[in-house]
Write a protein that holds these residues in place. Sequence first.
Motif, mmCIF file in Angstrom:
data_model
loop_
_atom_site.group_PDB
_atom_site.id
_atom_site.type_symbol
_atom_site.label_atom_id
_atom_site.label_comp_id
_atom_site.label_asym_id
_atom_site.label_seq_id
_atom_site.Cartn_x
_atom_site.Cartn_y
_atom_site.Cartn_z
ATOM 1 N N ARG A 16 -0.442 -2.674 -9.856
ATOM 2 C CA ARG A 16 -0.858 -1.583 -8.986
ATOM 3 C C ARG A 16 -1.871 -2.117 -7.985
ATOM 4 N NH1 ARG A 16 -3.796 4.121 -10.761
ATOM 5 N NH2 ARG A 16 -4.036 4.953 -8.652
ATOM 6 N N GLY A 22 -3.628 -1.410 -3.706
ATOM 7 C CA GLY A 22 -3.845 -0.437 -2.649
ATOM 8 C C GLY A 22 -5.109 -0.787 -1.887
ATOM 9 N N SER A 56 2.364 1.242 -3.553
ATOM 10 C CA SER A 56 1.282 1.141 -4.551
ATOM 11 C C SER A 56 1.558 0.067 -5.592
ATOM 12 C CB SER A 56 1.051 2.491 -5.246
ATOM 13 O OG SER A 56 0.654 3.466 -4.320
ATOM 14 N N SER A 57 2.363 -0.936 -5.236
ATOM 15 C CA SER A 57 2.685 -1.960 -6.219
ATOM 16 C C SER A 57 2.967 -3.288 -5.537
ATOM 17 C CB SER A 57 3.910 -1.548 -7.048
ATOM 18 O OG SER A 57 5.073 -1.486 -6.236
ATOM 19 N N HIS A 87 0.830 -1.197 0.000
ATOM 20 C CA HIS A 87 0.000 0.000 0.000
ATOM 21 C C HIS A 87 0.869 1.254 0.000
ATOM 22 C CE1 HIS A 87 -4.036 -1.821 1.582
ATOM 23 N NE2 HIS A 87 -3.518 -2.518 0.585
ATOM 24 N N TYR A 137 -8.713 -1.492 -10.049
ATOM 25 C CA TYR A 137 -7.285 -1.801 -10.091
ATOM 26 C C TYR A 137 -6.971 -2.711 -11.281
ATOM 27 C CZ TYR A 137 -6.539 0.129 -5.388
ATOM 28 O OH TYR A 137 -6.432 0.964 -4.293
#
Length: 292
Positions: free
Chosen positions: A93, A95, A83-84, A80, A158
């Motif tokens: 990606r 989160g 972000s990956s 988180h 996402y």
Amino acid sequence: MTAAAGAAPRISLRRAINDAAAVLAAAGIESAQHDAEELAAHLAGTDRGRLPLIDPPDDAFHTRYAHAIATRARRVPLQHLTSSAAFGPITLRVGPGVFVPRPETEALLAWAAAQPLPDRPVIIDVCTGSGALALALAHHFPAARVLGIDDSAQALDYARHNCAGSAVELVRADVATPGLLADLDGQVDLVVANPPYIPDGAALIPEVADHDPHHALFGGPDGMAVIGDVVEHAARWLRPGGRFGVEHDDTTAERTTALLHATGHFAGITAHRDLAGRPRFVTAERKGRNDE
């Protein structure tokens, strides 16, 4: 002003990382050194392996790094903060609002990628989440038609970002829906699934319990509620000889194999362990119509 004139010397990056790792270890994070280095690399815009080569960071970096470490120490997932998440050959990606793919699922990916599929196979990834398995399999089988199914609007946001520019088709649907994707019955070459399978009430680490969507984690009292639906759909979708792989809780390998046997539709039912040696997924081959 030089250090000799009274200015405090700037802390080295290596010392900052080691100090950060100590903070994370004290917070109960087993991967403390790894996470400290990953966060430093993320904030420096480089890879972990190049950290010794970068210029000494400035005060602004140290301020941002201290904040990131404090957040990670509160058990916010590393993924988180960056972000990956790496998964097999791809980086996704991720989160808040989507399940973070785990290294354990790479064992299922490796099995799927090794299957002898037709030149232009049809592949379905059930409970696709961030699109991890769907996108990785599209990468491995570039001529395939790959569909990813999920019922979460947030997860599919996402997945759309991750699958942009690929051939992956995303479908918002509840796996409990009878007759789902009936137009593909008997035409699919490979079905994979990493469904919600944790038994209700199981103890989880804070990164999972507090940050992964519970909808993507829990599969009923015994963890088998969603797996049953997945198996039912796979039996319809797969052509004779088509392959199926489903991940499960490490306590439910026997229940999963028994469920596949009970359908009468599958042969070659095999339990597999993950990279850590835990029971993790079951695979099978769809019987021919005359074999049932």
